[in-house]
Design a protein around this motif. Structure first.
Motif, PDB file in Angstrom:
ATOM      1  N   ALA A 304       1.104  -1.301  -0.029  1.00 52.48           N
ATOM      2  CA  ALA A 304      -0.032   0.201   0.093  1.00 52.48           C
ATOM      3  C   ALA A 304       1.025   1.297   0.345  1.00 52.48           C
ATOM      4  CB  ALA A 304      -0.850   0.194   0.819  1.00 52.48           C
ATOM      5  N   PRO A 305       2.408   1.302   0.636  1.00 59.35           N
ATOM      6  CA  PRO A 305       2.970   2.616   0.510  1.00 59.35           C
ATOM      7  C   PRO A 305       3.417   2.580  -0.976  1.00 59.35           C
ATOM      8  CG  PRO A 305       3.209   1.259   2.501  1.00 59.35           C
ATOM      9  CD  PRO A 305       2.267   0.601   1.583  1.00 59.35           C
ATOM     10  N   PRO A 306       4.498   1.883  -0.672  1.00 53.34           N
ATOM     11  CA  PRO A 306       4.364   2.484  -2.534  1.00 53.34           C
ATOM     12  C   PRO A 306       3.448   2.495  -3.947  1.00 53.34           C
ATOM     13  CG  PRO A 306       4.964  -0.064  -2.118  1.00 53.34           C
ATOM     14  CD  PRO A 306       4.614   0.946  -0.811  1.00 53.34           C
ATOM     15  N   ALA A 307       2.072   1.934  -3.623  1.00 56.81           N
ATOM     16  CA  ALA A 307       0.964   1.531  -4.201  1.00 56.81           C
ATOM     17  C   ALA A 307       0.872   3.519  -3.861  1.00 56.81           C
ATOM     18  CB  ALA A 307       0.013   0.944  -3.941  1.00 56.81           C
ATOM     19  N   LEU A 308       0.503   4.225  -2.741  1.00 59.55           N
ATOM     20  CA  LEU A 308       0.170   5.533  -2.616  1.00 59.55           C
ATOM     21  C   LEU A 308       0.941   6.514  -3.474  1.00 59.55           C
ATOM     22  CD1 LEU A 308      -1.183   7.176  -1.051  1.00 59.55           C
ATOM     23  CD2 LEU A 308      -0.333   7.013   0.944  1.00 59.55           C
ATOM     24  N   THR A 405       9.063  -2.219  -2.582  1.00 56.03           N
ATOM     25  CA  THR A 405       8.920  -0.830  -3.821  1.00 56.03           C
ATOM     26  C   THR A 405       8.999  -1.555  -4.608  1.00 56.03           C
ATOM     27  OG1 THR A 405       8.803   1.120  -1.627  1.00 56.03           O
ATOM     28  CG2 THR A 405       9.094   0.668  -4.282  1.00 56.03           C
ATOM     29  N   LEU A 406      10.010  -2.221  -4.713  1.00 59.76           N
ATOM     30  CA  LEU A 406      10.255  -3.506  -5.928  1.00 59.76           C
ATOM     31  C   LEU A 406       9.367  -4.495  -6.183  1.00 59.76           C
ATOM     32  CD1 LEU A 406      14.016  -3.176  -5.959  1.00 59.76           C
ATOM     33  CD2 LEU A 406      12.866  -2.061  -7.610  1.00 59.76           C
ATOM     34  N   LEU A 407       8.523  -5.460  -4.697  1.00 60.05           N
ATOM     35  CA  LEU A 407       7.632  -6.139  -4.982  1.00 60.05           C
ATOM     36  C   LEU A 407       6.859  -5.757  -6.028  1.00 60.05           C
ATOM     37  CD1 LEU A 407       8.372  -7.600  -1.856  1.00 60.05           C
ATOM     38  CD2 LEU A 407       8.154  -9.315  -4.071  1.00 60.05           C
ATOM     39  N   TYR A 408       6.830  -4.252  -5.284  1.00 61.31           N
ATOM     40  CA  TYR A 408       5.154  -3.903  -5.506  1.00 61.31           C
ATOM     41  C   TYR A 408       5.335  -3.467  -7.235  1.00 61.31           C
ATOM     42  CZ  TYR A 408       2.558   0.500  -7.548  1.00 61.31           C
ATOM     43  OH  TYR A 408       2.111   1.331  -9.018  1.00 61.31           O
ATOM     44  N   ILE A 409       6.596  -3.054  -7.621  1.00 66.12           N
ATOM     45  CA  ILE A 409       6.552  -2.625  -9.070  1.00 66.12           C
ATOM     46  C   ILE A 409       6.752  -4.223  -9.737  1.00 66.12           C
ATOM     47  CG2 ILE A 409       8.935  -2.195 -10.876  1.00 66.12           C
ATOM     48  CD1 ILE A 409       9.682  -0.104  -9.045  1.00 66.12           C
ATOM     49  N   ASP A 410       7.574  -4.976  -9.018  1.00 61.67           N
ATOM     50  CA  ASP A 410       7.207  -6.679 -10.256  1.00 61.67           C
ATOM     51  C   ASP A 410       5.827  -7.080  -9.992  1.00 61.67           C
ATOM     52  OD1 ASP A 410       8.338  -9.078 -10.376  1.00 61.67           O
ATOM     53  OD2 ASP A 410       7.691  -9.999  -8.962  1.00 61.67           O
TER      54      ASP A 410
END
Length: 446
Positions: A304-308, A405-410
């Motif tokens: 949620a933090p990197p998505a925001l 954050t890289l997990l979010y991008i992945d």
């Protein structure tokens, strides 16, 4: 996304229509064809019934019938091909019809760009710290460390300030609780005193744990723009990072508060009946349930933090996006986060060790003070330990938040073909422009 370069606005998957980056005219002219197997007669563009396509991602078991005709690279929206859908790029555990990013690669061959055993084709574009394709564990860890090395000024500045603020709070709480946790040599504690000491020690460790969670959520949000720049190969400074954060401060603090309250509720709620009734047995039964709920909550909303920060939506949108991206990949996200946490804990212990040894010679009573617990009441011990903890947190928190954050991008690359959008934002020319073509005929998206 509207005002954050390099990120697509959340919405329909590329499988809803044409794949992002494909040219408007898909007549098939100038397209790159997949390699013909050795047993295939020249001029025949179809696969034989015995020869599977190269670079397949099928799982063990009975294969579904292979598609014929145009060898469509992905199924229509909402339809899957079973194990064969994996061969043509559908990510296991993903949504039906969701494409695997870069499924044909720069040379038009099956499989992600630069994957192992991909017939010698060129690697995926890598404008920054990661290649623009689905990432492995080593690439995620290496990307987080590379971000820390390449952008150490903004990363260490932000993490150092957050670590100092939270460590100050921990020192004050520790100083307030150690008086009841230590006893003089030869003194025998009464059962009530021992129970109070155990309660204060547990309170401190629980407070320490939740402060660490709160710090991780906050630092993840603060450093997400830095990781975004590192992925695109752009430079990042402290001033530019603060400018990117300025319009998001309110939503960022709101999301951090929601995640903190949610994690406390998930961990404490199962023990609440025992706490209210004063029954130790009920509390003990609630502990494992609370740990399970806390782990589930933490992993589901970890992104949620990197998505925001990278999608610039609302707090509720960020929570929904995290739950959607983690769905079907909970164990993978949990395993990578757990391994990263173990690595950072070991690294932090190595950094703190010299400060602990120094404190042994500076606190009153020396080693004897550590044995009877009186050293923990000394401000010398607390201050020296706090300095070591601040340095350790400033180094390890960016690594763990970078992995998040890289997990979010992945996950977005795997689910939404974000690699194409990242490539365009990084200035990689013609990335994916001629690779999303089937063996014959145009891609129609259905």
């Amino acid at each position: 996304m509207n005002d954050s370069p390099g990120w697509a606005t959340p919405g329909s998957s590329p499988s809803d229509g044409e794949r992002p980056g494909a040219p408007a005219d898909q007549s098939g002219a100038g397209t790159t064809q997949p390699p013909v197997p050795p047993a295939q007669p020249a001029g025949d563009q179809k696969w034989s019934a015995q020869q599977p396509p190269p670079g397949q991602w099928s799982s063990p078991g009975t294969e579904a019938p292979r598609p014929t005709g145009q060898n469509a690279p992905h199924a229509p929206q909402g339809q899957g091909w079973g194990s064969y859908g994996q061969q043509y790029g559908q990510q296991p555990g993903g949504e039906p019809g969701a494409p695997y990013a870069g499924q044909y690669g720069p040379s038009g061959q099956y499989g992600h760009p630069g994957g192992p055993g991909q017939w010698g084709k060129p690697p995926a574009a890598k404008p920054g710290v990661i290649p623009l394709r689905p990432l492995g564990l080593g690439e995620i860890l290496d990307g987080a460390v590379s971000t820390l090395r390449a952008h150490w000024r903004p990363v260490l500045s932000i993490s150092l300030v957050i670590a100092a603020v939270f460590q100050l709070a921990l020192v004050l709480v520790q100083r307030a609780t150690v008086d009841t946790a230590a006893f003089s040599p030869g003194e025998r504690a009464t059962p009530s005193e021992a129970l109070d000491a155990m309660g204060d020690a547990m309170l401190f460790y629980v407070f320490n744990y939740y402060v660490e969670i709160l710090g991780l959520f906050l630092v993840t949000a603060l450093l997400a723009p830095v990781v975004s720049s590192a992925v695109l190969g752009h430079s990042s400074t402290l001033s530019s990072t603060l400018r990117a954060l300025r319009p998001m401060w309110g939503r960022m603090l709101g999301l951090t508060l929601v995640l903190f309250v949610g994690s406390v509720t998930a961990g404490v709620l199962p023990m609440l009946p025992g706490i209210l009734a004063g029954e130790a047995a009920l509390i003990a039964l609630g502990v494992p349930v609370g740990l399970v709920l806390l782990a589930w909550f933490y992993v589901v909303f970890l992104l949620a933090p990197p998505a925001l920060m990278l999608e610039r939506g609302s707090v509720s949108d960020a929570l929904k996006r995290s739950a959607k991206l983690v769905k079907g990949s909970w164990w993978r996200v949990c395993g990578i986060s757990l391994l990263t946490g173990l690595i950072t804990k070991v690294t932090a212990a190595i950094i703190v060790m010299p400060f602990a040894i120094t404190a042994m010679f500076l606190v009153p009573g020396g080693m004897q003070g550590f044995l009877d617990g009186s050293a923990t009441q000394s401000w010398n011990f607390l201050v020296i330990g706090a300095i070591g903890s601040i340095i350790a947190a400033a180094v390890t928190m960016p690594m763990q938040t970078g992995v998040t954050t890289l997990l979010y991008i992945d996950q977005r690359i795997r689910r939404e073909a974000l690699d194409l959008e990242l490539a365009r934002a990084a200035g990689v020319e013609n990335y994916g422009a001629t690779t999303a073509q089937p063996a014959s005929g145009p891609v129609t998206g259905g």
